[in-house]
Structure formats: structure tokens, C-alpha cells
Design an enzyme around this catalytic site. Sequence first.
Site, PDB file in Angstrom:
ATOM      1  N   ALA A  11       0.819  -1.210   0.000  1.00  0.00           N
ATOM      2  CA  ALA A  11       0.000   0.000   0.000  1.00  0.00           C
ATOM      3  C   ALA A  11       0.859   1.269   0.000  1.00  0.00           C
ATOM      4  CB  ALA A  11      -0.938  -0.013   1.198  1.00  0.00           C
ATOM      5  N   HIS A  12       0.160   2.422  -0.035  1.00  0.00           N
ATOM      6  CA  HIS A  12       0.859   3.698  -0.151  1.00  0.00           C
ATOM      7  C   HIS A  12       1.726   4.001   1.065  1.00  0.00           C
ATOM      8  CE1 HIS A  12      -3.134   5.712   1.399  1.00  0.00           C
ATOM      9  NE2 HIS A  12      -2.636   4.858   2.256  1.00  0.00           N
ATOM     10  N   ASN A  13       2.884   4.587   0.786  1.00  0.00           N
ATOM     11  CA  ASN A  13       3.837   5.052   1.798  1.00  0.00           C
ATOM     12  C   ASN A  13       4.460   3.932   2.624  1.00  0.00           C
ATOM     13  OD1 ASN A  13       1.793   7.623   1.554  1.00  0.00           O
ATOM     14  ND2 ASN A  13       3.913   8.263   1.923  1.00  0.00           N
TER      15      ASN A  13
END
Length: 354
Positions: free
Chosen positions: A247-249
Site C-alpha cells: 500500500a501507499h507510503n
Amino acid sequence: MNRTSTPRRLGELATHVGGELLGDAGLLIQGLNGLAEAGPGDVSFYGNTKYRRDYEATRASAVLVGSDAPPRQGLALIRVPNPHLAFARLLTLFHAPSRPAVGVSSQAHVHPEARVHPEATVMAGATVEQGASVGARSVLYPGAYVGPEASIGENCLLYPNVTVRERCQVGSRVILHASCVVGADGFGFAFDAEADNGPQHYKIPQTGIVRIEDDVEVGACTCIDRATLGETIIGRGTKIDNLVQIAHNVKVGPLSLICAQAGVSGSAELGTGVVLAGQVGVVGHIRVGDLAKVGAQSGVAHDVEDGQIVSGSPAIPHREWLKASAAASQLGDLLKEVRALRRRVESLEKEKGK
């Protein structure tokens, strides 16, 4: 049977893997195979005692073994520290990957302002958008897509239908398998209860990128989402299996292994050398420490310390999980005992009350 048209001498193979040869150095080897499938002219490997019977029965001409493997009459041995690794090196020797012809196909879609190295290969149906770059000796198979201002380093392989979206960065010697997606939008929404058209999930713009460092391999149909702000990072030498969601980051440290169907939620951090077994789930905003290992189908809801091994859902120290798993199989009998004891206590209390 995994054979080559160019046989090699056993002594040459022993030298190639830095092993000690016990047998005829002039023996011709035509291929490599598993212990059970191997025949005369084949080399196999024995690195796990679970395959002792196969080792004792193999028809191979030679076997790569560790220091503790017993000799066997009529079988040549190459003793090495790591038989599995030595076998992999011999497979590479016998089956060096072929390289497609250099150049950009007339049926590829390359923007005039893209930068494609003269030694790169861009096949028919691949796309390189404006401002993107592709390094020397990298190969884009049909359907591969490199978005605007994205960069691909040297000696990379982008197999069919790989997507690297805008501005994402891919290092050198990276392998992206078919249909993996680098840089899709992160799953970010803010709930707006007072929107004009009624309550809705408001999409948060995902303005960051994905940065994949050198020597990473990403499996088929895996998705690595771009950051909301900043970067999603996959560290040097990490290997990711098929059907994984990053997922993001998320920050994945160097030399980590992430097995099939695992999922890592937003802003989680994996340290150096972390191993996530199949179908592991990691919640967001936690850290899995350096050299930690997580057992298959575990759910990680809290930080994991450096070097710790955890299993279960929620994940707990592996030894505790083993004890709990063993106890779970006895719960039915324990419940019967408790019910019997309860009836006995009730009976004794009735007798005492008389």
C-alpha cells in the site's frame, strides 16, 4: 529432463561452484534434475534430510551435497557449503538467459521526448511516454507501459503488460513480472458527510511516487501503490512474490522476502531482511523489525521487534502460537471434561445439602 546440447565436465562444474569433488573430474554432465527424476549424465542436489530416500535411490551421475551428507557407492559428490545455491548457479551456467535483439520496434509507442538507451530493447506494443527514460540493456516486452517522467534503470526486465506509472523510479537489474503494477493510486479517501450530493468518500489525491531500488524482483499481478505524499519504497535486493499488495507510503527494507498473497497496509515499515510468509497481513503504521519473520496466514497488528518470529492472528511469538495451536486441538475433550466436572460438583453439592 533439463538437459543442454553442450555437455560439461564434472570437474569444471565443481570449480564453478567452488566445491570439493569426490569422483571422476572427466565425467560428462548433460543436465540437471531433481533427485527422483535424475538419470545418468545428470547432476542433482541434496540439501534437506527429508529427501534422504531420494538421495539413496537417485540415478544421477553426481550430486551436490553439504559437508554432512554420507557418501554413496558409485555416486560422484561435490561438497559445497550450500547445495541449493550451488545448484542454482549451475542452472544459470547451463541455461544462460537469451537476450532479445537490441532496438525499438517500429510497432512500439515511444514518445519523441522519451529517452531510450541505444542498447535497450522495446518490443512491439510497449509504450514509453513523454519524459520517461529506459536504461542500457533493459528490455520492455509487449504491452509494457512506462508512464510520463518514469525512469527504468539498466539491465531491467519488464515482462508483458507491466505498468510503471508516472514519475515512478525503478533501479537497475530489476525484474518486473507480467501484469504487475507499480504506482497505482494508493487507497486513500476522506469521508465527507455533508457533501452536496449526499455523504461520500472523497478521493485523496495520491501525489507521491514508488521508488524501487536495485536488484529487486516483483512477481506477477503484484501491486505497489504510489505514496499519498513522498515515496513508497522497495529496498535493494528485496524479492516480492505473485499477488502481493503493497500500500501507499510503505517502506520495505533491503533484502526482504514477501511471499504470495501477502498484504502490507499504508505507512507500515518493514526492516532489513524481513520475511513475510504467504497470506500474511500487516496493518498500517507499524514497524516489523530487522530480520523478523512472520508465519503464513498471520495477522500482524502491532510492532514486531528485531529478529522476532511471530505467527497467528493476531500474531504472537511463534513458540507461544505453537503451544496455543496444540492446545486448540484438545479443546473438545477439555470441554467435555469441564462439563463432566461441573455435573459432578453439582451432584456433590446436592448430596451435601441433604
